[in-house]
Design a protein around this motif. Sequence first.
Motif, PDB file in Angstrom:
ATOM      1  N   SER A 197       0.829  -1.207   0.000  1.00 16.53           N
ATOM      2  CA  SER A 197       0.000   0.000   0.000  1.00 16.53           C
ATOM      3  C   SER A 197       0.862   1.256   0.000  1.00 16.53           C
ATOM      4  O   SER A 197       0.552   2.243  -0.679  1.00 16.53           O
ATOM      5  CB  SER A 197      -0.918   0.007   1.231  1.00 16.53           C
ATOM      6  OG  SER A 197      -1.863  -1.036   1.161  1.00 16.53           O
ATOM      7  N   HIS A 198       1.946   1.205   0.751  1.00 20.62           N
ATOM      8  CA  HIS A 198       2.845   2.356   0.829  1.00 20.62           C
ATOM      9  C   HIS A 198       3.483   2.668  -0.517  1.00 20.62           C
ATOM     10  O   HIS A 198       3.447   3.809  -0.986  1.00 20.62           O
ATOM     11  CB  HIS A 198       3.929   2.086   1.874  1.00 20.62           C
ATOM     12  CG  HIS A 198       4.934   3.181   2.003  1.00 20.62           C
ATOM     13  ND1 HIS A 198       4.682   4.356   2.661  1.00 20.62           N
ATOM     14  CD2 HIS A 198       6.216   3.274   1.534  1.00 20.62           C
ATOM     15  CE1 HIS A 198       5.747   5.132   2.615  1.00 20.62           C
ATOM     16  NE2 HIS A 198       6.694   4.497   1.926  1.00 20.62           N
ATOM     17  N   VAL A 199       4.071   1.646  -1.163  1.00 19.73           N
ATOM     18  CA  VAL A 199       4.753   1.902  -2.431  1.00 19.73           C
ATOM     19  C   VAL A 199       3.755   2.283  -3.524  1.00 19.73           C
ATOM     20  O   VAL A 199       4.062   3.119  -4.386  1.00 19.73           O
ATOM     21  CB  VAL A 199       5.624   0.704  -2.861  1.00 19.73           C
ATOM     22  CG1 VAL A 199       6.727   0.457  -1.845  1.00 19.73           C
ATOM     23  CG2 VAL A 199       4.808  -0.552  -3.083  1.00 19.73           C
ATOM     24  N   LYS A 200       2.569   1.711  -3.501  1.00 22.19           N
ATOM     25  CA  LYS A 200       1.554   2.086  -4.487  1.00 22.19           C
ATOM     26  C   LYS A 200       1.183   3.555  -4.335  1.00 22.19           C
ATOM     27  O   LYS A 200       1.047   4.291  -5.322  1.00 22.19           O
ATOM     28  CB  LYS A 200       0.309   1.212  -4.335  1.00 22.19           C
ATOM     29  CG  LYS A 200       0.464  -0.202  -4.881  1.00 22.19           C
ATOM     30  CD  LYS A 200      -0.740  -1.074  -4.559  1.00 22.19           C
ATOM     31  CE  LYS A 200      -2.019  -0.533  -5.180  1.00 22.19           C
ATOM     32  NZ  LYS A 200      -3.179  -1.394  -4.883  1.00 22.19           N
ATOM     33  N   SER A 201       1.017   3.998  -3.096  1.00 22.71           N
ATOM     34  CA  SER A 201       0.633   5.385  -2.847  1.00 22.71           C
ATOM     35  C   SER A 201       1.749   6.346  -3.227  1.00 22.71           C
ATOM     36  O   SER A 201       1.529   7.338  -3.920  1.00 22.71           O
ATOM     37  CB  SER A 201       0.269   5.563  -1.374  1.00 22.71           C
ATOM     38  OG  SER A 201       0.061   6.926  -1.064  1.00 22.71           O
ATOM     39  N   LYS A 202       2.960   6.052  -2.782  1.00 23.45           N
ATOM     40  CA  LYS A 202       4.085   6.956  -3.002  1.00 23.45           C
ATOM     41  C   LYS A 202       4.491   7.050  -4.467  1.00 23.45           C
ATOM     42  O   LYS A 202       4.931   8.107  -4.933  1.00 23.45           O
ATOM     43  CB  LYS A 202       5.285   6.510  -2.165  1.00 23.45           C
ATOM     44  CG  LYS A 202       5.118   6.710  -0.669  1.00 23.45           C
ATOM     45  CD  LYS A 202       5.111   8.181  -0.305  1.00 23.45           C
ATOM     46  CE  LYS A 202       5.155   8.389   1.196  1.00 23.45           C
ATOM     47  NZ  LYS A 202       5.205   9.835   1.543  1.00 23.45           N
ATOM     48  N   LEU A 203       4.371   5.942  -5.204  1.00 21.17           N
ATOM     49  CA  LEU A 203       4.809   5.911  -6.595  1.00 21.17           C
ATOM     50  C   LEU A 203       3.651   6.003  -7.587  1.00 21.17           C
ATOM     51  O   LEU A 203       3.845   5.885  -8.787  1.00 21.17           O
ATOM     52  CB  LEU A 203       5.624   4.637  -6.865  1.00 21.17           C
ATOM     53  CG  LEU A 203       6.864   4.445  -5.998  1.00 21.17           C
ATOM     54  CD1 LEU A 203       7.579   3.153  -6.373  1.00 21.17           C
ATOM     55  CD2 LEU A 203       7.806   5.633  -6.102  1.00 21.17           C
ATOM     56  N   ASN A 204       2.447   6.195  -7.046  1.00 21.82           N
ATOM     57  CA  ASN A 204       1.255   6.346  -7.895  1.00 21.82           C
ATOM     58  C   ASN A 204       1.067   5.138  -8.804  1.00 21.82           C
ATOM     59  O   ASN A 204       0.903   5.258 -10.022  1.00 21.82           O
ATOM     60  CB  ASN A 204       1.347   7.630  -8.725  1.00 21.82           C
ATOM     61  CG  ASN A 204       0.012   8.006  -9.340  1.00 21.82           C
ATOM     62  OD1 ASN A 204      -1.054   7.680  -8.815  1.00 21.82           O
ATOM     63  ND2 ASN A 204       0.060   8.694 -10.464  1.00 21.82           N
ATOM     64  N   ILE A 205       1.103   3.951  -8.192  1.00 23.15           N
ATOM     65  CA  ILE A 205       0.933   2.696  -8.917  1.00 23.15           C
ATOM     66  C   ILE A 205      -0.495   2.204  -8.737  1.00 23.15           C
ATOM     67  O   ILE A 205      -0.996   2.130  -7.618  1.00 23.15           O
ATOM     68  CB  ILE A 205       1.914   1.619  -8.399  1.00 23.15           C
ATOM     69  CG1 ILE A 205       3.361   2.096  -8.563  1.00 23.15           C
ATOM     70  CG2 ILE A 205       1.710   0.306  -9.137  1.00 23.15           C
ATOM     71  CD1 ILE A 205       4.379   1.167  -7.922  1.00 23.15           C
ATOM     72  N   GLN A 206      -1.141   1.867  -9.837  1.00 22.39           N
ATOM     73  CA  GLN A 206      -2.530   1.417  -9.778  1.00 22.39           C
ATOM     74  C   GLN A 206      -2.643   0.038  -9.137  1.00 22.39           C
ATOM     75  O   GLN A 206      -3.445  -0.188  -8.233  1.00 22.39           O
ATOM     76  CB  GLN A 206      -3.125   1.379 -11.182  1.00 22.39           C
ATOM     77  CG  GLN A 206      -4.583   0.928 -11.240  1.00 22.39           C
ATOM     78  CD  GLN A 206      -5.092   0.794 -12.662  1.00 22.39           C
ATOM     79  OE1 GLN A 206      -4.382   1.085 -13.628  1.00 22.39           O
ATOM     80  NE2 GLN A 206      -6.328   0.346 -12.810  1.00 22.39           N
ATOM     81  N   MET A 207      -1.836  -0.907  -9.626  1.00 27.40           N
ATOM     82  CA  MET A 207      -1.869  -2.275  -9.138  1.00 27.40           C
ATOM     83  C   MET A 207      -0.472  -2.868  -9.235  1.00 27.40           C
ATOM     84  O   MET A 207       0.332  -2.441 -10.065  1.00 27.40           O
ATOM     85  CB  MET A 207      -2.844  -3.143  -9.950  1.00 27.40           C
ATOM     86  CG  MET A 207      -4.289  -2.696  -9.918  1.00 27.40           C
ATOM     87  SD  MET A 207      -5.375  -3.764 -10.935  1.00 27.40           S
ATOM     88  CE  MET A 207      -5.407  -5.252  -9.915  1.00 27.40           C
ATOM     89  N   VAL A 208      -0.170  -3.853  -8.370  1.00 30.27           N
ATOM     90  CA  VAL A 208       1.085  -4.575  -8.466  1.00 30.27           C
ATOM     91  C   VAL A 208       0.802  -6.069  -8.508  1.00 30.27           C
ATOM     92  O   VAL A 208      -0.270  -6.525  -8.096  1.00 30.27           O
ATOM     93  CB  VAL A 208       2.038  -4.281  -7.284  1.00 30.27           C
ATOM     94  CG1 VAL A 208       2.384  -2.807  -7.205  1.00 30.27           C
ATOM     95  CG2 VAL A 208       1.444  -4.785  -5.963  1.00 30.27           C
ATOM     96  N   ARG A 209       1.750  -6.829  -9.003  1.00 33.86           N
ATOM     97  CA  ARG A 209       1.707  -8.289  -8.895  1.00 33.86           C
ATOM     98  C   ARG A 209       2.685  -8.691  -7.791  1.00 33.86           C
ATOM     99  O   ARG A 209       3.737  -8.056  -7.622  1.00 33.86           O
ATOM    100  CB  ARG A 209       2.075  -8.945 -10.221  1.00 33.86           C
ATOM    101  CG  ARG A 209       1.054  -8.680 -11.327  1.00 33.86           C
ATOM    102  CD  ARG A 209       1.404  -9.441 -12.597  1.00 33.86           C
ATOM    103  NE  ARG A 209       2.646  -8.979 -13.178  1.00 33.86           N
ATOM    104  CZ  ARG A 209       3.298  -9.619 -14.151  1.00 33.86           C
ATOM    105  NH1 ARG A 209       2.837 -10.765 -14.611  1.00 33.86           N
ATOM    106  NH2 ARG A 209       4.412  -9.129 -14.638  1.00 33.86           N
ATOM    107  N   TYR A 210       2.359  -9.739  -7.075  1.00 34.00           N
ATOM    108  CA  TYR A 210       3.221 -10.131  -5.965  1.00 34.00           C
ATOM    109  C   TYR A 210       3.162 -11.635  -5.750  1.00 34.00           C
ATOM    110  O   TYR A 210       2.242 -12.322  -6.198  1.00 34.00           O
ATOM    111  CB  TYR A 210       2.819  -9.401  -4.676  1.00 34.00           C
ATOM    112  CG  TYR A 210       1.525  -9.877  -4.062  1.00 34.00           C
ATOM    113  CD1 TYR A 210       1.529 -10.843  -3.044  1.00 34.00           C
ATOM    114  CD2 TYR A 210       0.294  -9.381  -4.500  1.00 34.00           C
ATOM    115  CE1 TYR A 210       0.332 -11.292  -2.491  1.00 34.00           C
ATOM    116  CE2 TYR A 210      -0.890  -9.830  -3.946  1.00 34.00           C
ATOM    117  CZ  TYR A 210      -0.864 -10.783  -2.940  1.00 34.00           C
ATOM    118  OH  TYR A 210      -2.037 -11.243  -2.396  1.00 34.00           O
ATOM    119  N   VAL A 211       4.168 -12.146  -5.050  1.00 30.96           N
ATOM    120  CA  VAL A 211       4.193 -13.526  -4.579  1.00 30.96           C
ATOM    121  C   VAL A 211       4.395 -13.444  -3.064  1.00 30.96           C
ATOM    122  O   VAL A 211       5.380 -12.850  -2.614  1.00 30.96           O
ATOM    123  CB  VAL A 211       5.342 -14.340  -5.207  1.00 30.96           C
ATOM    124  CG1 VAL A 211       5.355 -15.763  -4.652  1.00 30.96           C
ATOM    125  CG2 VAL A 211       5.222 -14.356  -6.731  1.00 30.96           C
TER     126      VAL A 211
END
Length: 312
Positions: A197-211
């Motif tokens: 949530s932090h990196v999405k907010s700070k970098l203005n990322i809509q969605m990420v993929r993760y494992v």
Amino acid sequence: MAIPKNNPTFLTSTTDRRTFITSLTKAVGASALLASPFVTNAGSLNFPQQSYTVKQIIDLFLKEIPEAPFDKTVDTLKSGSMDTKVTGIVTTMFATVEVIRKAIDLKANFIIAHEPTFYSHQDDTEWLQKDEVYQYKANLLKQHNITVWRNHDYLHTHKPDGVMAGLVAALSWQKYVQSGSQARFVLPATSLKDVISHVKSKLNIQMVRYVGDPTQSCQKVLLLPGASGARRHIAEIEKEKPDVVLVGEAQEWETVEYVRDARAKGDKLSLVLLGHAVSEEPGAEWMASWLKSKFSGLKVTHVVSKNPLSFM
């Protein structure tokens, strides 16, 4: 232990961009965006005149790069001339057609891009000579006399690495960087979900993929933006033993499978794919701040090239 909601260094609200730009500009001026091991001692070398050539601008940046100019580098002109008198500069991750059009609107004839312009690492265009997309883009640059310079190898070699400096400032993680490595961070313990949530907010990322498990406690973070490749990803994971590794992009059949197997083995390891463009965009913005600190009177604009992928 979860980070308190009022912890100012880990808020998940929308980034205060003006605050970031102000802190970034000050930090570039002081060459101290990261901890002291990565600080450069290069002083300000402002030109007194108000008219500069592409070569003058590039040469000034290269004065801060150890052993520059390099014999082998992808940091070459992709269009235009070193002798071009610069009317304005646009910094960006990718010199896309949209970014070129924005430069035209801004009456800027010098684009400094971090990544390739013509669809391969070396910007080899022989195989594209009859391709209509390549022809359109190349002709657009030629028609408007725009010079494009790639600043990749030199930006990463700068002390501090311009991409990491900009990214760490954007994430507000300066105080968490560990001595001896500009990629290793120790955060207050929090969940993987909150890190994302932090990196999405700070970098203005809509969605990420993760494992990984969103509830996993994360404290040791490995930050590898861009596309540094599976060999580096895996070597750094083995060396640093992080709780989570944040990368720009990864081959799905390489790093992603390695992390999946590591978790099956029992390792508490998570992986987050931020996206190549957004993970290194702060580095291109760092370059804009560097230029502004050196060339007063020359209009410098950072244009975000954005993630080209949409999500359904």
